[in-house]
Design a protein around this motif. Structure first.
Motif, PDB file in Angstrom:
ATOM      1  N   ASN A 123       0.829  -1.210   0.000  1.00 45.52           N
ATOM      2  CA  ASN A 123       0.000   0.000   0.000  1.00 45.52           C
ATOM      3  C   ASN A 123       0.859   1.255   0.000  1.00 45.52           C
ATOM      4  OD1 ASN A 123      -2.789  -1.007   0.330  1.00 45.52           O
ATOM      5  ND2 ASN A 123      -1.861  -1.938   2.148  1.00 45.52           N
ATOM      6  N   GLY A 153      -1.401   8.823   4.006  1.00 44.47           N
ATOM      7  CA  GLY A 153      -1.761   7.447   4.310  1.00 44.47           C
ATOM      8  C   GLY A 153      -2.601   7.326   5.563  1.00 44.47           C
ATOM      9  N   ASP A 236       5.968  12.038  -1.977  1.00 42.90           N
ATOM     10  CA  ASP A 236       4.831  11.107  -1.931  1.00 42.90           C
ATOM     11  C   ASP A 236       4.110  11.200  -3.272  1.00 42.90           C
ATOM     12  OD1 ASP A 236       2.492   9.758  -1.650  1.00 42.90           O
ATOM     13  OD2 ASP A 236       1.929  10.660   0.272  1.00 42.90           O
ATOM     14  N   VAL A 238       2.350   8.783  -4.510  1.00 45.11           N
ATOM     15  CA  VAL A 238       1.403   7.663  -4.489  1.00 45.11           C
ATOM     16  C   VAL A 238       0.204   7.969  -5.380  1.00 45.11           C
ATOM     17  CG1 VAL A 238      -0.236   6.409  -3.021  1.00 45.11           C
ATOM     18  CG2 VAL A 238       2.111   6.787  -2.231  1.00 45.11           C
ATOM     19  N   LYS A 264      -0.686   3.048  -5.974  1.00 44.03           N
ATOM     20  CA  LYS A 264      -1.803   3.186  -6.918  1.00 44.03           C
ATOM     21  C   LYS A 264      -1.514   2.693  -8.341  1.00 44.03           C
ATOM     22  CE  LYS A 264      -4.155   6.894  -4.440  1.00 44.03           C
ATOM     23  NZ  LYS A 264      -5.386   6.263  -4.011  1.00 44.03           N
TER      24      LYS A 264
HETATM   25  N1  PMP Z   1      -0.244   9.190  -0.180  1.00 44.18           N
HETATM   26  C1  PMP Z   1      -1.117   9.725  -1.043  1.00 44.18           C
HETATM   27  C2  PMP Z   1      -0.790  11.022  -1.693  1.00 44.18           C
HETATM   28  C3  PMP Z   1      -2.319   9.074  -1.318  1.00 44.18           C
HETATM   29  O1  PMP Z   1      -3.191   9.615  -2.186  1.00 44.18           O
HETATM   30  C4  PMP Z   1      -2.583   7.842  -0.692  1.00 44.18           C
HETATM   31  C5  PMP Z   1      -3.856   7.082  -0.979  1.00 44.18           C
HETATM   32  N2  PMP Z   1      -4.952   7.826  -1.286  1.00 44.18           N
HETATM   33  C6  PMP Z   1      -1.647   7.325   0.204  1.00 44.18           C
HETATM   34  C7  PMP Z   1      -0.482   8.018   0.424  1.00 44.18           C
HETATM   35  C8  PMP Z   1      -1.887   6.036   0.921  1.00 44.18           C
HETATM   36  O2  PMP Z   1      -1.965   4.974   0.059  1.00 44.18           O
HETATM   37  P1  PMP Z   1      -2.770   3.645   0.471  1.00 44.18           P
HETATM   38  O3  PMP Z   1      -4.205   4.022   0.587  1.00 44.18           O
HETATM   39  O4  PMP Z   1      -2.488   2.708  -0.631  1.00 44.18           O
HETATM   40  O5  PMP Z   1      -2.181   3.187   1.775  1.00 44.18           O
END
Ligand code: PMP
Length: 415
Positions: A123, A153, A236, A238, A264
């Motif tokens: 994740n 997160g 970050d 993600v 993602k």
């Molecule tokens: N950082 C950002 C910028 C995110 O958008 C997200 C998820 N929306 C996360 C971290 C956390 O990722 P996860 O839900 O896969 O743990």
């Protein structure tokens, strides 16, 4: 004039009712129906193909959430499915990593100009939390600076909802106002000698906010501050990763991180996250514990390799930009001709729209619900996502639905 046929959600509603008996809240997290548009929004989905999804009532949608980011090539992309399936037929959950572990790390390092190693989790939260631990191990300091309201997160140090966390878990996180270099310097000075990391998204994409691109000079200032004070800079990526640039969003937005977190989009929907790092952090990375029962799962690694190759071969990032721009221009024109005041923000591949003077997001909720009832799936308070499967015809079809939804907003709220 033909009468518009609007979707109904009987099976979705019935399933939610069943879920409420056996799952706290029925559906929780950011998909919680209370946050969305109850009654005019699907709760459960059944199938996806390209940029289309079908809910459990059989309603078809053009998908502008792409599973909140992971679907970057389109649902069930043939090359990704083939690669994942081939790996599943061999071995998915091995005692020791599969060859894909090395293949994927090599591929990621080869497309990321500054990185020399990669580690894998599942994740985004795994990736951000581990990166913070690496920064602490490297510097021997505790504090982490992040932008007020940013999402990194669901782990205790950064969850936006502190229910169930302790003060101790959160006391080392300090915040500054995004894009305000002076405020960042103030916070860094206040905690001088104690700051292990600054963690930043490539641009501001907080929920319930217009998105905000980095101000000129902001990223350079962050990099200089980190260099001067020996702070580890974590990107970050993600949410935005693999939608702006194959080598990381920092490449287009002028941010040079020491560690980058992806999740993602990396595996086009298969569960995987990764942190890429600079050579200087390799030894520390080796010492910071990072494991999970499924961290070596090989099918998602095979999917990630296929995703990255397909994105590059199909020029996917360009396609998302083109489709996102077409969508944005169409929305803008519709709102203008109806006299609705809206703001669109963020990059075209990760767009967002808010209505002006809509603090409680009532117009947004109504509009998103009316879009859903007409076959366009997007969220009222969270940025949207394009994928490489959105073509011109899909965007034009979606714009028919958004116009109908705008008219409902106009009728209810006026301009
Ligand atoms: N950082 C950002 C910028 C995110 O958008 C997200 C998820 N929306 C996360 C971290 C956390 O990722 P996860 O839900 O896969 O743990």
């Amino acid at each position: 004039m033909p009468v518009e046929k609007l979707y109904t959600f009987d099976r979705s509603e019935a399933l939610l009712e069943r879920a409420r008996h056996v799952v706290p809240g029925g559906i929780y997290g950011h998909q919680s129906p209370q946050l969305l548009s109850p009654g005019s929004y699907p709760n459960f989905f059944a199938r996806g193909e390209g940029c289309r999804i079908w809910d459990v009532d059989g309603n078809e949608y053009i998908d502008f959430m792409c599973s909140y980011g992971p679907i970057v090539l389109g649902h069930r992309h043939p090359k990704v499915e083939k690669a994942a399936r081939a790996q599943l037929e061999q071995l998915d959950c091995p005692n020791m990593p599969s060859e894909r572990w090395v293949d994927l790390a090599e591929l990621l390092v080869s497309i990321t100009p500054w990185a020399s190693w990669a580690v894998f989790g599942k994740n985004g939260s795994d990736a951000t939390s581990w990166s913070v631990a690496v920064a602490r191990a490297r510097t021997g300091r505790n504090k982490v600076i992040m932008a007020e309201g940013a999402y990194h997160g669901s782990h205790p140090w950064c969850t936006p909802n502190p229910t169930g966390t302790t003060e101790g878990e959160r006391m080392d996180v300090v915040t500054f106002e995004y894009n305000n270099s002076e405020d960042l310097r103030r916070v860094a000075n206040e905690h001088r000698g104690q700051v292990a990391a600054i963690i930043l998204c490539p641009f501001r994409h907080d929920v319930f906010h217009n998105q905000e691109m980095p101000a000129p000079g902001f990223h350079d200032g962050v990099r200089s501050l980190c260099d001067r004070e020996g702070i580890v800079l974590i990107l970050d990526d993600v949410r935005a990763g693999f939608r702006l640039h194959m080598g990381g969003s920092g490449e287009v937005l002028g941010l040079q991180p020491d560690l980058t977190c992806y999740s993602k989009a990396v595996g086009n929907g298969y569960a995987i996250s990764t942190v890429l790092g600079r050579e200087e952090l390799r030894e520390t990375a080796q010492q910071v514990y990072f494991t999970g029962s499924f961290f070596t799962a090989a099918a998602s690694m095979a999917a990630a390799i296929a995703t990255i190759n397909a994105l590059r071969d199909e020029d996917g990032i360009k396609k998302m930009e083109v489709a996102g721009t077409r969508f944005r221009e169409g929305l803008d024109q519709q709102a203008r001709s109806l006299g609705l005041r809206i703001t669109q923000s963020g990059p075209p591949a990760i767009p967002f729209l808010t209505f002006d003077n809509d603090q409680a997001f009532e117009r947004s909720r109504l509009w998103a619900g009316e879009c859903a009832r007409r076959g366009v799936f997007l969220a009222p308070f969270h940025n949207w996502f394009l994928c490489a499967a959105h073509g011109e015809a899909d965007i034009d079809e979606a714009l028919v639905a958004t116009e109908g939804a705008f008219k409902v907003v106009k009728d209810k709220f006026g301009g």
